[in-house]
Scaffold this active site. Structure first.
Site, short mmCIF file in Angstrom:
data_model
loop_
_atom_site.label_atom_id
_atom_site.label_comp_id
_atom_site.label_asym_id
_atom_site.label_seq_id
_atom_site.Cartn_x
_atom_site.Cartn_y
_atom_site.Cartn_z
N ARG A 131 -38.32 46.46 -1.96
CA ARG A 131 -37.68 46.32 -2.55
C ARG A 131 -37.53 45.59 -4.21
NH1 ARG A 131 -33.98 42.88 1.81
NH2 ARG A 131 -33.14 44.59 3.08
N LYS A 174 -29.03 49.03 19.75
CA LYS A 174 -27.35 48.41 20.38
C LYS A 174 -26.54 50.34 19.62
CE LYS A 174 -27.07 44.12 20.48
NZ LYS A 174 -26.22 42.85 19.26
N GLY A 187 -33.31 48.93 8.55
CA GLY A 187 -34.64 48.57 8.35
C GLY A 187 -35.65 48.34 9.28
N GLY A 243 -27.34 47.30 7.20
CA GLY A 243 -26.15 47.12 7.24
C GLY A 243 -25.54 48.00 6.10
P1 ADP Z 1 -32.99 49.74 12.33
O1 ADP Z 1 -33.44 48.86 11.57
O2 ADP Z 1 -33.59 51.52 11.51
O3 ADP Z 1 -30.97 50.28 11.75
P2 ADP Z 1 -31.89 49.55 14.83
O4 ADP Z 1 -32.12 47.90 13.97
O5 ADP Z 1 -30.60 49.54 15.12
O6 ADP Z 1 -32.47 50.25 13.93
O7 ADP Z 1 -33.00 49.38 16.37
C1 ADP Z 1 -34.08 48.91 16.31
C2 ADP Z 1 -34.82 48.32 17.28
O8 ADP Z 1 -34.57 49.12 18.17
C3 ADP Z 1 -36.11 48.21 17.48
O9 ADP Z 1 -36.70 46.27 17.40
C4 ADP Z 1 -36.80 48.92 18.44
O10 ADP Z 1 -37.97 48.67 19.54
C5 ADP Z 1 -35.36 48.69 19.48
N1 ADP Z 1 -35.15 50.12 20.77
C6 ADP Z 1 -35.50 51.71 20.47
N2 ADP Z 1 -35.20 51.99 21.24
C7 ADP Z 1 -35.54 51.22 22.18
C8 ADP Z 1 -35.40 51.58 23.93
N3 ADP Z 1 -35.49 52.14 24.40
N4 ADP Z 1 -35.27 49.87 24.45
C9 ADP Z 1 -35.27 48.90 23.68
N5 ADP Z 1 -35.49 48.78 22.79
C10 ADP Z 1 -35.38 50.12 21.76
MG MG Z 2 -32.85 47.03 12.42
#
Ligand code: ADP
Ligand code: MG
Length: 397
Positions: A41, A201, A354, A377
């Site tokens: 960053r 989610k 992230g 976000g």
């Molecule tokens: P990003 O930060 O890239 O936007 P998210 O925050 O939406 O991604 O999701 C990341 C999290 O999702 C990780 O901590 C990962 O462990 C979790 N994750 C991925 N697949 C699964 C799964 N099948 N069950 C539970 N958690 C999951």
């Molecule tokens: Mg995340």
């Protein structure tokens, strides 16, 4: 289609000899000895800072760090950031232990030939509450305001929105680049445009799904979020994470996709585990046969193969969200394989989020992408087609 906002940039101002107040995002991770463990960053803000120096302006940098909740917290002072910044810039950096007030003003005057870094903005409750008094005190430190903190652009704080009431305000180079690259995904992506979504989610992703249904050719899903989609298709998912209350919204997104001729794909197979643990027992099963007591923690090999074939055909790719619990190596194969596949695709490759960024760095693939957004976000909000308050507040071209 939504156009990237036409906001002023630093190039639109004569800044020689000016004090330029720059909002950066130096919210970096620190280890227990308070060393910066990931300086990406800080590096991302360097082009703006260097430009200001080259043009004979004085950069006065301000950021938040962690969550000090409106009061001074010793472990969240900006000192380690100043140290790293000095190493990267190789110029004099003056770190001030306050962010506003007469002593700050005096120090800025005394050090007109140096880069100044203010103390953590969130030591003041006025920052997050966007109090006019705090914004005004910040504004008094500069002649021009530059916002280069894309990652906080979805928040209306004193240093992102409040300050724009008192100073001419424009984008820094990072902000400009983020809006340009993400804006191009919404406006004129070269086809086929493949969107890869995973992560935790589905509720976090429905907004972008809705937005990309209008633009993308195929939306590939994995991670935890795909189980709510699978469930809404009428299949059982055992103990996998789902958001029951999102099923109606997911079902209507699927309907809309069908109407628009956009494919939303779910995995054919999964690596399932008998508990949520890095050393759980695991096996590979087809999508429709997840045992009742097991949970899907990664996409399976058949899915990797199918998804990679599609990804390879793309001319534009946007990826957000790991395909599995990549933090545990037993469930990280799918994420790694998809990241590698995206890396080697002959396409414009944009990554946001992230954890996706962390996964890329873990596999040392971050330099293989066209662009990795610094704002999780903020990027998602922007891609949903929503306005970012900190961008809206800047001066129009
Ligand atoms: P990003 O930060 O890239 O936007 P998210 O925050 O939406 O991604 O999701 C990341 C999290 O999702 C990780 O901590 C990962 O462990 C979790 N994750 C991925 N697949 C699964 C799964 N099948 N069950 C539970 N958690 C999951
Ligand atoms: Mg995340």
């Amino acid at each position: 289609m939504l156009k990237a906002p036409l906001k002023k940039t630093i190039r639109d101002f004569d800044i020689r000899g000016k004090r330029v107040l720059v909002r950066v995002d130096f919210n970096v991770p620190l280890d227990k000895d308070r060393n910066v463990t990931d300086d990406s960053r800080i590096k991302a803000a360097i082009p703006t800072i260097k430009y200001l120096l080259e043009q004979g302006a004085q950069p006065i940098l301000m950021s938040h760090l962690g969550r000090p909740k409106g009061k001074a917290v010793e472990s969240l002072r900006m000192m380690p950031v100043a140290k790293r910044l000095k190493e990267l810039l190789k110029v004099r950096v003056v770190y001030l232990k306050e962010s506003v007030g007469p002593r700050v003003k005096a120090a800025i005057e005394k050090n007109r030939d140096a880069v100044v870094l203010l103390e953590n903005l969130r030591f003041h409750p006025g920052e997050r509450e966007n109090l006019p008094d705090f914004a005004k005190q910040l504004a008094e430190l500069g002649d021009l305001f530059v916002n280069d903190a894309f990652a906080t652009a979805h928040r209306a704080h004193a240093s992102t929105v409040g300050v724009t009431s008192y100073l001419p305000s424009c984008m820094g180079f990072l902000m400009e680049k983020e809006l340009e690259v993400l804006g191009a995904l919404l406006e004129e992506p070269e086809k086929p445009f493949i969107v890869v979504l995973g992560g935790n989610k589905v509720s976090d992703k429905l907004g972008v799904i809705d937005s990309f249904i209008d633009i993308a050719d195929t939306i590939i899903t994995g991670g935890g979020m795909c189980f709510t989609i699978i469930k809404s298709m009428g299949l059982e998912v055992g103990q996998s994470v789902i958001e029951e209350d999102q099923i109606p919204q997911v079902a209507s997104a699927l309907k809309k996709a069908k109407r628009k001729g956009v494919r939303i794909l779910v995995p054919n197979d999964f690596v399932v585990a008998d508990r949520f643990d890095k050393s759980a027992n695991k096996k590979i099963v087809p999508c429709e046969s997840i045992p009742q007591d097991w949970m899907g923690l990664d996409i399976g090999p058949m899915t990797v193969e199918k998804y990679c074939t599609i990804i390879k055909s793309a001319k534009t790719i946007f990826w957000n969200g790991p395909m599995g619990v990549f933090e545990w190596s037993a469930f990280g194969k799918g994420t790694k394989a998809i990241a590698e596949c995206i890396s080697s695709a002959n396409a414009t490759k944009v990554v946001g989020g992230g954890d996706s960024d962390a996964a890329l760095r873990q596999y040392k693939l971050e330099n293989k992408m066209t662009f990795v957004s610094t704002g999780g976000g903020a990027a998602m909000r922007f891609l949903e087609g929503k306005k970012l308050p900190a961008v809206e507040a800047l001066d129009e071209k």
